[in-house]
Design a protein around this motif. Structure first.
Motif, short mmCIF file in Angstrom:
data_model
loop_
_atom_site.label_atom_id
_atom_site.label_comp_id
_atom_site.label_asym_id
_atom_site.label_seq_id
_atom_site.Cartn_x
_atom_site.Cartn_y
_atom_site.Cartn_z
N THR A 1 0.81 -1.22 0.00
CA THR A 1 0.00 0.00 0.00
C THR A 1 0.85 1.27 0.00
O THR A 1 0.34 2.34 -0.36
CB THR A 1 -0.93 0.04 1.23
OG1 THR A 1 -0.13 -0.03 2.43
CG2 THR A 1 -1.91 -1.12 1.21
N SER B 1 -10.67 0.58 6.39
CA SER B 1 -9.96 -0.42 5.57
C SER B 1 -10.10 -1.84 6.11
O SER B 1 -9.86 -2.81 5.40
CB SER B 1 -8.48 -0.07 5.49
OG SER B 1 -7.86 -0.18 6.78
N GLY C 1 -3.78 0.16 8.12
CA GLY C 1 -4.68 0.72 7.13
C GLY C 1 -5.43 1.94 7.64
O GLY C 1 -5.57 2.15 8.85
N GLU D 1 -7.01 -1.48 10.47
CA GLU D 1 -6.62 -0.30 11.26
C GLU D 1 -5.71 -0.62 12.44
O GLU D 1 -5.14 0.30 13.04
CB GLU D 1 -7.87 0.42 11.78
CG GLU D 1 -8.76 1.00 10.69
CD GLU D 1 -9.86 0.05 10.25
OE1 GLU D 1 -10.86 0.53 9.68
OE2 GLU D 1 -9.72 -1.18 10.49
N TYR E 1 -0.21 -4.76 3.58
CA TYR E 1 0.34 -3.69 4.41
C TYR E 1 1.69 -4.13 4.97
O TYR E 1 1.81 -5.22 5.53
CB TYR E 1 -0.62 -3.38 5.55
CG TYR E 1 -1.96 -2.85 5.09
CD1 TYR E 1 -2.17 -1.49 4.91
CD2 TYR E 1 -3.01 -3.73 4.80
CE1 TYR E 1 -3.40 -1.00 4.46
CE2 TYR E 1 -4.24 -3.25 4.36
CZ TYR E 1 -4.42 -1.89 4.19
OH TYR E 1 -5.64 -1.41 3.75
#
Length: 303
Positions: free
Chosen positions: A249, A281, A277, A284, A272
């Motif tokens: 990402t 998303s 995120g 988190e 990730y």
């Protein structure tokens, strides 16, 4: 361009320091209230730390979600955050050397604590550098938690029992996560357990859970996504019949788009590595981020 940015960073440091002096120094809220203010370098460490801190301290981080910490350049507000903090938690292993200089120049006197101390470090192929992405092995994060707990307990002895209880509860969750990852990996045929991404950041994950990892490049460098690097990865994908590739990402998608197109395989999803995120998303937190990554790997590689 990098030299220009470094000069600008030095100017910001000097101007910020002069402003602090002119204003009579920094407002040390932690000294006035007795309340700990913890700053971490990036969002993953902040989430891990919050699980240990609980309600006994404020926790913030510098590198915004969506940006990678290797090459982040601080903004003026970062100097204030650093100068106001009681302690600064960093991953270490070469990830945030410039951030450590930021703290040293911010004038606040916060201690810099490396939370990765005690892990088994993996080196970067072809260099003397350490791979900093140790948090992608859940067992390493359990070490991080112990280091954070111990440091907080020394700074705030009255909260030691609370920090210990919070750490124990979080470690239990991490152990369950570790077991879940191992179980989910069994859904991928052994011969297909190869993760191809842009930066080869999943070495700790691969070693812990039985995956081969391939990157277009190793750590972020001045030579990322060269034609030779892309050609090498395309050949490996085709030779080993790897069914899918993945995109981080925090990294430009163009390099992996080229690999995907030339190798004739799909990008199976985003994962990730250097940040949790954003809101909404489903990734988190550190635990949710890891679950997202594993689900993405399983769906992409089990075909």
């Amino acid at each position: 361009m990098r030299k220009v940015r470094k000069v600008l960073l030095l100017v910001v440091i000097m101007v910020t320091s002069l402003i602090m002096v002119a204003c009579g120094g920094v407002d040390r809220t932690t000294e006035n209230s007795g309340e700990l203010k913890v700053i971490t370098s990036f969002s993953i460490l902040a989430d891990i730390t919050k699980n240990v801190v609980g309600d006994r301290a404020e926790v913030d981080y510098l590198v915004p979600i969506g940006e990678e910490p290797h090459g982040y350049e601080p903004i003026p507000s970062d100097f204030q955050k650093a100068s106001d903090s009681s302690v600064f938690y960093v991953n270490g292993l070469g990830l945030e050397e410039w951030l450590e200089r930021l703290v040293a120049n911010a004038g606040g006197g916060a201690d810099i604590i490396t939370v990765s101390d005690g892990i088994d470090v993996i080196g970067v192929e072809g260099s003397n550098e350490d791979d900093p992405h140790a948090w992608l092995d859940v067992e390493n994060v359990i070490t991080y938690v112990g280091n954070i707990r111990d440091d907080l307990s020394q700074r705030d002895p009255e909260g030691a029992d609370e920090y210990a209880a919070n750490a124990d509860a979080y470690i239990k969750e991490l152990q369950e996560l570790d077991e879940w990852i191992q179980t989910e990996t069994l859904n991928i045929p052994e011969e297909k357990r190869t993760i191809v991404i842009s930066e080869n950041a999943f070495k700790y994950f691969g070693e812990a859970y039985g995956y081969e990892t391939i990157g277009i490049w190793e750590l972020n460098s001045h030579e990322e996504g060269t034609p030779g690097q892309i050609s090498r990865v395309v050949d490996l994908i085709q030779d080993e019949s790897i069914p899918a590739v993945f995109l981080e990402t925090t990294i430009d998608s163009r390099f992996m788009d080229t690999v995907s197109s030339n190798a004739g395989v799909e990008i199976a999803g985003e994962v990730y590595t250097d940040a949790v995120g954003p809101s909404g998303s489903g990734a988190e937190t550190y635990i949710d981020m890891m679950k997202h990554n594993v689900n993405t790997f399983v769906e992409g590689l089990k075909q």
